[in-house]
Design an enzyme around this catalytic site. Sequence first.
Site, PDB file in Angstrom:
ATOM      1  N   GLU A 184       0.867  -1.175   0.000  1.00 45.35           N
ATOM      2  CA  GLU A 184       0.000   0.000   0.000  1.00 45.35           C
ATOM      3  C   GLU A 184       0.901   1.220   0.000  1.00 45.35           C
ATOM      4  OE1 GLU A 184      -3.080   0.182   3.044  1.00 45.35           O
ATOM      5  OE2 GLU A 184      -2.764   2.342   3.267  1.00 45.35           O
ATOM      6  N   GLU A 189      -1.646  11.489   3.952  1.00 45.81           N
ATOM      7  CA  GLU A 189      -2.778  11.388   4.857  1.00 45.81           C
ATOM      8  C   GLU A 189      -2.544  12.348   6.008  1.00 45.81           C
ATOM      9  OE1 GLU A 189      -3.422   7.494   6.501  1.00 45.81           O
ATOM     10  OE2 GLU A 189      -1.286   7.078   6.663  1.00 45.81           O
TER      11      GLU A 189
END
Length: 362
Positions: A184, A189
């Site tokens: 991933e 974020e």
Amino acid sequence: MVVLIAIVMVAATVSGFQLSADQAIQGKVEVPKQCLVFEDHFDRFDLKNWQHEITMSGGGNWEFQWYANNRSNSFVEDGILYIKPTLTADFMGEGAMTDGGVLSLWSSEPSSQCTGCERVSGASSGGNFINPIQSARIRTIDSMSIRYGKVQVRARLPRGDWLWPAIWMMPKYSTYGVWPASGEIDIMESRGNHGKAYPYGDSSRVSSTLHWGPHSNLNSYNLTQAEVIAENGTFADDFHTYALEWNEEGLRTTIDNKTVLQVDFDHSFWQRGAFPEWCANPWKAGSIGAPFDEEFYLIFNLAVGGASFYWPDHESKPWSNSDPHPANQFWNNKNQWLPSWGEGHQSALAIDWVKVWSDAPC
């Protein structure tokens, strides 16, 4: 508004990991001219480009939102794509949300297929409310994926307590097994908190992370993670360009061309993780960069809260990760966070444009 950025190294053990304003991937070789394979300036919301992921599961972190294909949550306005949280109580009524209501998202249409798509509130579900926030998660799994190249996204982050925006990538094919074995890539974020006494992050901080490991209990993301902190203002004040550069030699993420995370593929992730001898190596048939040597697609989403390590407990947090009904706690304390979401589109992840180049021949 100009936001100065302080680079903070979080994962000092990353091999070859260095931070500078203009550093290229260490050992990067000359490659042919990259091919622009995907571009969206959001003159309209083109659902040939973007597939909604529709789910009640709240992600893998027991988050407090559910994801829908709804123009209240994902829409284009004046050339900007907005991913905006709304209240489930405004969708189905608070009484139904808390006790006895049913939310069903089943559909036979390929564009609206759902996972974990029905939930009953109250006693029938062990006392759990239906997820109190409605939001959106969109992806390019059907329209674009790349194996090596460059991604650029011009975005402004949301402002509001416990908001969790992300720009990230997942493998199109689980070549090396289920998450996190196939990898991933979290380009960006952040936590949307603003002016909160929460020590674990707010909208002045942005992180980049690679997730990888033989299985979820051996996810070694902490070895490939870095964070930046704005020296003045926040990343919710203005638009910034979040980017990924990725080739056979390694990858790096940047904000406005300043390096955030760099990982050189100078030894395998199996060696990097120093996993137990009893554990099988899922990447033994891959290259030195496995699992980051396969096709990945792009995802934009806005999550809210969650009972996970991303939100460590603190006295300023209106729920406890150990509570049997954390989403209920969150909703019952809405007077502590809802005013911070403000008016208009302040609480939305705003995306001006996205461009993707592939290293593959045009």
